[in-house]
Design a protein around this motif. Sequence first.
Motif, PDB file in Angstrom:
ATOM      1  N   THR A 186       0.809  -1.225   0.000  1.00 44.14           N
ATOM      2  CA  THR A 186       0.000   0.000   0.000  1.00 44.14           C
ATOM      3  C   THR A 186       0.839   1.270   0.000  1.00 44.14           C
ATOM      4  N   GLY A 187       2.034   1.231   0.592  1.00 42.87           N
ATOM      5  CA  GLY A 187       2.846   2.427   0.710  1.00 42.87           C
ATOM      6  C   GLY A 187       2.296   3.415   1.717  1.00 42.87           C
ATOM      7  N   MET A 188       1.431   2.970   2.596  1.00 46.31           N
ATOM      8  CA  MET A 188       0.850   3.878   3.591  1.00 46.31           C
ATOM      9  C   MET A 188       1.897   4.280   4.630  1.00 46.31           C
ATOM     10  N   VAL A 209      -9.590   2.324   3.808  1.00 42.70           N
ATOM     11  CA  VAL A 209      -9.550   3.783   3.892  1.00 42.70           C
ATOM     12  C   VAL A 209      -8.649   4.168   5.043  1.00 42.70           C
ATOM     13  N   VAL A 210      -7.623   4.978   4.755  1.00 41.22           N
ATOM     14  CA  VAL A 210      -6.704   5.420   5.806  1.00 41.22           C
ATOM     15  C   VAL A 210      -6.910   6.904   6.059  1.00 41.22           C
ATOM     16  N   LEU A 211      -6.597   7.316   7.272  1.00 42.02           N
ATOM     17  CA  LEU A 211      -6.693   8.724   7.660  1.00 42.02           C
ATOM     18  C   LEU A 211      -5.288   9.303   7.630  1.00 42.02           C
ATOM     19  N   GLY A 212      -5.027  10.147   6.624  1.00 41.98           N
ATOM     20  CA  GLY A 212      -3.693  10.684   6.424  1.00 41.98           C
ATOM     21  C   GLY A 212      -3.472  12.025   7.095  1.00 41.98           C
ATOM     22  N   ILE A 219      -8.224   6.144  -0.194  1.00 41.97           N
ATOM     23  CA  ILE A 219      -8.292   4.687  -0.339  1.00 41.97           C
ATOM     24  C   ILE A 219      -6.932   4.172  -0.782  1.00 41.97           C
ATOM     25  N   VAL A 220      -6.461   3.118  -0.130  1.00 39.71           N
ATOM     26  CA  VAL A 220      -5.242   2.431  -0.563  1.00 39.71           C
ATOM     27  C   VAL A 220      -5.603   0.978  -0.872  1.00 39.71           C
ATOM     28  N   TYR A 221      -4.773   0.342  -1.661  1.00 42.11           N
ATOM     29  CA  TYR A 221      -5.089  -0.997  -2.162  1.00 42.11           C
ATOM     30  C   TYR A 221      -3.969  -1.974  -1.807  1.00 42.11           C
ATOM     31  N   PHE A 222      -4.336  -3.226  -1.565  1.00 46.06           N
ATOM     32  CA  PHE A 222      -3.328  -4.237  -1.267  1.00 46.06           C
ATOM     33  C   PHE A 222      -3.519  -5.443  -2.180  1.00 46.06           C
ATOM     34  N   ASP A 223      -2.491  -6.260  -2.280  1.00 48.99           N
ATOM     35  CA  ASP A 223      -2.506  -7.375  -3.214  1.00 48.99           C
ATOM     36  C   ASP A 223      -3.090  -8.638  -2.577  1.00 48.99           C
ATOM     37  N   ARG A 301      -1.717  10.432  -5.776  1.00 56.03           N
ATOM     38  CA  ARG A 301      -2.991  10.147  -5.116  1.00 56.03           C
ATOM     39  C   ARG A 301      -2.875   8.925  -4.203  1.00 56.03           C
ATOM     40  N   LEU A 302      -2.131   7.926  -4.663  1.00 60.91           N
ATOM     41  CA  LEU A 302      -1.954   6.706  -3.882  1.00 60.91           C
ATOM     42  C   LEU A 302      -1.245   6.997  -2.564  1.00 60.91           C
TER      43      LEU A 302
END
Length: 331
Positions: A186-188, A209-212, A219-223, A301-302
């Motif tokens: 995700t790179g969060m 959904v993460v709070l930045g 929204i971030v995505y994972f595999d 955006r990611l």
Amino acid sequence: MQNQAAEAIQQAMLPHLDNAQMRQLSFALDFVLSQYDIHPKDGVAIVDLGPSNDELMQAFLSAKQLEGCSSNTIRYYRTTIARMLSSTSKNLGRIRTEDLRSYLCNYELRSQCSKVSIDNVRRILSSFFSWLEAEDYILKSPIRRIRKIKTTRTVKEIYSDEALERMRDGAKTARDLAIVDLLASTGMRVGELVKLNRNDIDFEHRECVVLGKGNKERIVYFDARTKIHLKEYLDGRNDQSPALFVSLAAPHNRLLISGVESRLRELGRELGIDRVHPHKFRRTLATKAIDKGMPIEQVQRLLGHAKIDTTLMYAMVNQGNVRASHRRYIA
């Protein structure tokens, strides 16, 4: 003394006059007072009217808090501005460009810090004085003429595919494996990771959904691999904590940033991998995404960056691809 008297009068009238009126007042004061000798009464100094430096700093911090800045950012702003104010006895309305330029030079010499750190101080002071100007507390920001400080841009390391696989294989618990996978895919930010709750994870669409920063959601995505390992970790838990990641020992409190950083450092030492920390996963994802052709706007955006320049600072193009492109288009 005429100048000090004029400045005190202008400072007192700032909240009541617009810019055009302030310019007229300045011209009038310069013309009239230049024809007189002004001396304060014995034992009486010209006082600064209006809010004090501390009051103005607090008003600025309140404005930043209202804009959504985090408590850590507010604390950093407060420390930086207070340090500058403690170095001078001047009212903010009387601080000049040469005062701030001298302060930054002396600060660099005393602290022996990097150019990046000095430019961060300049940037915060610029934000502060720009706000004072916009709110009509000062006539003009004195830091406007101090340009961005040039810094040496170093190529920061990213994780190789081999290092990532070694960390996955070397993780001793399902929790640690899930953390490595989630950060890598995700790179969060680590601060976003520790805020996540179980019900924030959408396994069907492989997203959350993460709070930045600035309390902005994205929204971030994972595999698929991360999905499997997250499920295994959550299925193996028997606590009732809503937090996605918790300590291994009872009472299973929410894992903190320091806990994630400590565990990753320990994992790196065990595997002989240098400088393992959460932020490196973020830089790795950005670099690989751009290297494989992902549009920079989508990477921005990611990662949740407000400015695309920040995204470009994270991403380092693979040198092997540069070499191949040179041979293809030039050699």
